[in-house]
Design an enzyme around this catalytic site. Structure first.
Site, PDB file in Angstrom:
ATOM      1  N   GLN A 143       0.736  -0.874   0.315  1.00 28.91           N
ATOM      2  CA  GLN A 143      -0.502   0.096  -0.171  1.00 28.91           C
ATOM      3  C   GLN A 143       1.165   1.773   0.210  1.00 28.91           C
ATOM      4  OE1 GLN A 143      -3.680  -0.216   0.596  1.00 28.91           O
ATOM      5  NE2 GLN A 143      -3.849   1.387   0.227  1.00 28.91           N
ATOM      6  N   PHE A 144       1.407   1.588  -1.473  1.00 24.37           N
ATOM      7  CA  PHE A 144       2.480   2.884  -1.313  1.00 24.37           C
ATOM      8  C   PHE A 144       1.356   4.344  -0.606  1.00 24.37           C
ATOM      9  CE2 PHE A 144       0.067   3.837  -5.752  1.00 24.37           C
ATOM     10  CZ  PHE A 144      -0.019   4.730  -5.276  1.00 24.37           C
ATOM     11  N   THR A 145       0.224   4.244  -0.451  1.00 20.63           N
ATOM     12  CA  THR A 145      -0.133   5.157  -0.478  1.00 20.63           C
ATOM     13  C   THR A 145      -0.518   5.950   1.173  1.00 20.63           C
ATOM     14  OG1 THR A 145      -2.286   4.322  -0.619  1.00 20.63           O
ATOM     15  CG2 THR A 145      -1.976   5.045  -2.152  1.00 20.63           C
TER      16      THR A 145
END
Length: 152
Positions: A78-80
């Protein structure tokens, strides 16, 4: 490294309507990697998450860990989690690690978690995923590795 940890009674992740990972009782971990992260950050988070005492004991108190309960882990990249929304209306992802670095540390995290002997399922790195879960409690925590902890 940052993890959003949710205690779940069940969770699954699908890619193109195909289940890539599914668990019963355990923890859903949304995992973000930043540019300065190393394998020691992943080691720290695996140890911290698998030993968090957030499952009920016989008296109903949060006193048992994932390792104590024999639950499973579902890990989703989950890069966000490193989206900075302080300026403007579009999040900046400048702090997020480049894809190859993030993939390597995500895979390392999963490998270390599997080394504990527990069941570990995953999403698909860089895929458009549909994550569904039943949050048990609800219990949701944010866990940062020491080098990336928010100073506030």
């Amino acid at each position: 490294m940052r993890a959003v940890v949710q205690r779940v009674s069940q969770a699954k992740v699908e890619v193109d309507a195909t289940v890539s990972g599914e668990i019963g009782p355990g923890l859903l971990v949304l995992l973000g990697v930043t540019k300065s992260d190393t394998s020691s950050d992943a080691d720290f988070l695996v140890e911290k998450i698998t030993n968090l005492r957030i499952f009920p004991d016989d008296a109903g108190k949060m006193n048992r860990s994932l390792l104590d309960t024999g639950g499973a882990l579902l890990v989703v990249s989950q890069f966000t989690l490193y989206g900075d929304c302080r300026k403007g209306r579009r999040p900046s992802f400048d702090s997020a690690a480049p894809a190859e670095q993030a993939r390597a540390l995500y895979e390392y995290f999963v490998s270390v978690a599997r080394g504990t002997g527990m069941k570990v399922e995953t999403g698909v790195f860089q895929a458009d995923m549909a994550v569904s879960l039943v949050n048990d409690g609800p219990v949701t925590l944010i866990v940062d590795s020491p080098t990336n902890a928010n100073p506030n």
